[in-house]
Design a protein around this motif. Structure first.
Motif, PDB file in Angstrom:
ATOM      1  N   SER A 179       0.798  -1.240   0.000  1.00 38.90           N
ATOM      2  CA  SER A 179       0.000   0.000   0.000  1.00 38.90           C
ATOM      3  C   SER A 179       0.827   1.285   0.000  1.00 38.90           C
ATOM      4  N   PRO A 180       1.843   1.424   0.862  1.00 44.01           N
ATOM      5  CA  PRO A 180       2.606   2.683   0.866  1.00 44.01           C
ATOM      6  C   PRO A 180       3.181   3.045  -0.504  1.00 44.01           C
ATOM      7  N   LYS A 181       3.592   2.049  -1.271  1.00 42.54           N
ATOM      8  CA  LYS A 181       4.134   2.317  -2.603  1.00 42.54           C
ATOM      9  C   LYS A 181       3.031   2.537  -3.626  1.00 42.54           C
ATOM     10  N   LEU A 182       1.940   1.782  -3.495  1.00 37.53           N
ATOM     11  CA  LEU A 182       0.851   1.875  -4.472  1.00 37.53           C
ATOM     12  C   LEU A 182       0.155   3.225  -4.436  1.00 37.53           C
ATOM     13  N   ILE A 183       0.089   3.853  -3.266  1.00 35.61           N
ATOM     14  CA  ILE A 183      -0.672   5.095  -3.143  1.00 35.61           C
ATOM     15  C   ILE A 183       0.193   6.353  -3.285  1.00 35.61           C
ATOM     16  N   GLU A 184       1.504   6.203  -3.399  1.00 30.83           N
ATOM     17  CA  GLU A 184       2.368   7.380  -3.541  1.00 30.83           C
ATOM     18  C   GLU A 184       1.937   8.234  -4.743  1.00 30.83           C
ATOM     19  N   PRO A 185       2.010   9.595  -4.617  1.00 25.74           N
ATOM     20  CA  PRO A 185       2.538  10.388  -3.504  1.00 25.74           C
ATOM     21  C   PRO A 185       1.487  10.759  -2.447  1.00 25.74           C
ATOM     22  N   TRP A 186       0.323  10.123  -2.465  1.00 27.46           N
ATOM     23  CA  TRP A 186      -0.655  10.362  -1.401  1.00 27.46           C
ATOM     24  C   TRP A 186      -0.155   9.693  -0.122  1.00 27.46           C
ATOM     25  N   PRO A 187      -0.285  10.349   1.029  1.00 28.38           N
ATOM     26  CA  PRO A 187       0.347   9.842   2.253  1.00 28.38           C
ATOM     27  C   PRO A 187      -0.396   8.733   2.969  1.00 28.38           C
ATOM     28  N   ASN A 188      -1.701   8.573   2.703  1.00 29.89           N
ATOM     29  CA  ASN A 188      -2.465   7.537   3.404  1.00 29.89           C
ATOM     30  C   ASN A 188      -3.645   7.111   2.553  1.00 29.89           C
ATOM     31  N   THR A 189      -4.254   5.997   2.932  1.00 29.18           N
ATOM     32  CA  THR A 189      -5.335   5.430   2.131  1.00 29.18           C
ATOM     33  C   THR A 189      -6.593   6.282   2.162  1.00 29.18           C
ATOM     34  N   TYR A 190      -6.756   7.090   3.206  1.00 32.73           N
ATOM     35  CA  TYR A 190      -7.943   7.938   3.307  1.00 32.73           C
ATOM     36  C   TYR A 190      -7.966   8.976   2.184  1.00 32.73           C
ATOM     37  N   VAL A 191      -6.922   9.794   2.086  1.00 31.49           N
ATOM     38  CA  VAL A 191      -6.913  10.839   1.059  1.00 31.49           C
ATOM     39  C   VAL A 191      -6.780  10.237  -0.328  1.00 31.49           C
ATOM     40  N   PHE A 192      -6.096   9.109  -0.444  1.00 33.86           N
ATOM     41  CA  PHE A 192      -5.975   8.410  -1.729  1.00 33.86           C
ATOM     42  C   PHE A 192      -7.349   7.998  -2.252  1.00 33.86           C
ATOM     43  N   SER A 193      -8.131   7.363  -1.395  1.00 29.34           N
ATOM     44  CA  SER A 193      -9.454   6.894  -1.813  1.00 29.34           C
ATOM     45  C   SER A 193     -10.406   8.060  -2.059  1.00 29.34           C
ATOM     46  N   LYS A 194     -10.263   9.151  -1.315  1.00 35.58           N
ATOM     47  CA  LYS A 194     -11.120  10.314  -1.518  1.00 35.58           C
ATOM     48  C   LYS A 194     -10.815  10.994  -2.858  1.00 35.58           C
ATOM     49  N   ALA A 195      -9.552  10.996  -3.274  1.00 33.39           N
ATOM     50  CA  ALA A 195      -9.194  11.571  -4.567  1.00 33.39           C
ATOM     51  C   ALA A 195      -9.857  10.791  -5.704  1.00 33.39           C
ATOM     52  N   ILE A 196      -9.873   9.488  -5.578  1.00 36.77           N
ATOM     53  CA  ILE A 196     -10.521   8.657  -6.599  1.00 36.77           C
ATOM     54  C   ILE A 196     -12.035   8.841  -6.543  1.00 36.77           C
ATOM     55  N   ALA A 197     -12.585   8.973  -5.340  1.00 39.00           N
ATOM     56  CA  ALA A 197     -14.037   9.169  -5.182  1.00 39.00           C
ATOM     57  C   ALA A 197     -14.474  10.472  -5.852  1.00 39.00           C
ATOM     58  N   GLU A 198     -13.678  11.519  -5.731  1.00 38.61           N
ATOM     59  CA  GLU A 198     -14.019  12.778  -6.406  1.00 38.61           C
ATOM     60  C   GLU A 198     -14.072  12.588  -7.916  1.00 38.61           C
ATOM     61  N   ASN A 199     -13.141  11.804  -8.446  1.00 39.36           N
ATOM     62  CA  ASN A 199     -13.131  11.543  -9.885  1.00 39.36           C
ATOM     63  C   ASN A 199     -14.347  10.721 -10.299  1.00 39.36           C
ATOM     64  N   VAL A 200     -14.804   9.841  -9.404  1.00 43.47           N
ATOM     65  CA  VAL A 200     -16.030   9.085  -9.662  1.00 43.47           C
ATOM     66  C   VAL A 200     -17.210  10.043  -9.820  1.00 43.47           C
ATOM     67  N   VAL A 201     -17.298  11.041  -8.937  1.00 46.45           N
ATOM     68  CA  VAL A 201     -18.363  12.037  -9.044  1.00 46.45           C
ATOM     69  C   VAL A 201     -18.284  12.751 -10.389  1.00 46.45           C
ATOM     70  N   LEU A 202     -17.075  13.141 -10.789  1.00 47.23           N
ATOM     71  CA  LEU A 202     -16.886  13.865 -12.050  1.00 47.23           C
ATOM     72  C   LEU A 202     -17.298  13.029 -13.256  1.00 47.23           C
ATOM     73  N   THR A 203     -16.852  11.773 -13.302  1.00 45.62           N
ATOM     74  CA  THR A 203     -17.047  10.949 -14.496  1.00 45.62           C
ATOM     75  C   THR A 203     -18.402  10.267 -14.560  1.00 45.62           C
ATOM     76  N   GLN A 204     -19.067  10.094 -13.409  1.00 48.79           N
ATOM     77  CA  GLN A 204     -20.317   9.340 -13.414  1.00 48.79           C
ATOM     78  C   GLN A 204     -21.548  10.185 -13.093  1.00 48.79           C
ATOM     79  N   ARG A 205     -21.357  11.472 -12.859  1.00 53.05           N
ATOM     80  CA  ARG A 205     -22.507  12.307 -12.472  1.00 53.05           C
ATOM     81  C   ARG A 205     -23.442  12.581 -13.648  1.00 53.05           C
TER      82      ARG A 205
END
Length: 422
Positions: A198-224
């Motif tokens: 996980s630490p390598k997969l999510i770089e440069p995001w520091p933790n899984t919380y902000v990493f997953s939230k960044a993807i969730a925002e893109n979900v809103v953009l692409t699927q709204r």
């Protein structure tokens, strides 16, 4: 339809069915309470809650509503309790874990969706974070598309969802990876492998919380598609400023945990920097902004919400500061009527931070530590005694060290005198 005497925000919520996910969480409880107390014309508030073994939905409702945070609502709007409908579901499950009948009912009767459900743990397992924060957002959007008369959908993210950027504007950014790539990655590795990688997969995001939230925002953009949506990005949420209870909090996350640890004497040393800015915001201001943001969904503009407070603690483990551009947020507040500004205040310039911190400490003692204020004077007396004892011990230790130092100097002086005389 608005009734005479309604403010613009109250008119928006009148005769509406409102779905709140994460209803039993910190912000969820505050949001439900605020809507029912300040928007008396709302028809129904649907609270999505996870089923618990051996506890029915009605029992869960009673347990939640027994919380002190709902006392003011029950006094001022006693009929509001009947407007709350608890619905069993789970944001990490397909179709939100809803039964067919519940799903159909919500699509026919929900007009406003406030998506607050999330796992906010920084060290959450990557799969759990994605299941809740990313897949949950996908399922909520799917429900929104099926709603026959949707007015607005507000998605709560975080100010740090785009933390690799130095300057964060109220706009969408490129995600760390697409949702398709994310789900393929989760299927590729075992849970054990993900925990290691996980630490390598999510770089440069520091933790899984902000990493997953960044993807969730893109979900809103692409699927709204044509959905009327807005995103609210709070920074670190702390106790309430004044509503419905001054200084109320019900969790030990983030800055609150640090404050409690310091207050109890369990945390004596903190790694910090005087140059680092800590972004915090009272919970009731976040709630007000979420409720009001439903007004702005027709513009399709991303709403970013933040407040910067100079502090010496870098709670998210960053050694640099962020610049947040919040023009839309400011305009949203300025366009409110004077009545709505009073009802749904979120102007951070009005905060007296010293008073807020004192209130937070006092209320945390009551609501988190379950200690009565009746023992407050006694506790202060104990604190003074410990302080005096600690100071006395330092004086004694300093005296011993000074005495030893003087004896050492005398020894060397005597040794030198004897050596010269020899």
């Amino acid at each position: 339809m608005s009734a005479a005497g309604d403010t613009e925000v109250q008119g928006l919520y009148r005769d509406c069915g409102v779905l709140v996910t994460g209803a039993t969480g910190f912000l969820g409880k505050l949001t439900i309470e605020k809507i029912l107390r300040s928007c008396p014309g709302v028809r129904t508030v649907y609270a999505l809650v996870r089923p618990k073994r051996g506890i029915s939905v009605d029992q869960r409702k009673k347990i939640v509503l027994d919380n002190v945070v709902f006392d003011r609502m029950k006094r001022e709007r006693p009929d509001s309790v009947d407007k709350i409908v608890f619905v069993a579901g789970d944001c990490s499950s397909p179709r939100l874990g809803l039964s067919d009948s519940d799903y159909h009912h919500l699509t026919q009767h929900v007009n406003i969706v406030l998506h607050l459900a999330a796992t906010v743990r920084f060290d959450e397992h990557l799969k759990v974070a994605v299941d809740t924060n990313v897949k949950g957002t996908m399922e909520v959007i799917a429900l929104c598309h099926d709603c026959v008369s949707l007015k607005a959908a507000v998605f709560v993210s975080t100010a740090y969802s785009n933390c690799p950027q130095d300057v964060i504007k109220e706009e969408f950014y490129e995600p760390p990876m697409s949702v398709e790539e994310t789900l393929a990655m989760l299927n590729k590795f075992t849970e054990h492998e993900l925990a290691i990688l996980s630490p390598k997969l999510i770089e440069p995001w520091p933790n899984t919380y902000v990493f997953s939230k960044a993807i969730a925002e893109n979900v809103v953009l692409t699927q709204r598609k044509d959905l009327p949506v807005a995103i609210v990005r709070p920074s670190m949420v702390i106790s309430t400023l004044k509503e419905p209870i001054m200084g109320w909090v019900d969790n030990m996350y983030g800055p609150i945990a640090i404050a409690i640890g310091v207050g109890l004497g369990m945390v004596r040393v903190i790694y910090s920097s005087e140059e680092v800015i800590m972004d915090i915001i009272p919970a009731d201001m976040v709630t007000n902004c979420v409720i009001v943001s439903a007004l702005a969904t027709n513009t399709g503009i991303l709403k970013a919400y933040r407040k910067i407070l100079q502090h010496s603690l870098n709670i998210i483990h960053f050694s640099r500061d962020f610049t947040f551009i919040s023009k839309n947020f400011k305009n949203l507040y300025e366009e409110l009527s004077s009545q709505d500004k009073e009802l749904f205040a979120f102007d951070t310039k009005e905060i007296n931070w010293n008073s807020l911190f004192k209130d937070c400490g006092r209320e945390a003692r009551i609501h988190l530590l379950n200690e009565s204020l009746d023992s407050f004077d006694e506790a202060k007396s104990h604190q003074r005694k410990f302080f005096m004892g600690h100071t006395l011990m330092k004086i004694i230790l300093f005296g011993i060290l000074l005495y030893g130092f003087i004896r050492t100097l005398n020894f060397f002086a005597l040794f030198k005198w004897n050596y010269i005389n020899l």
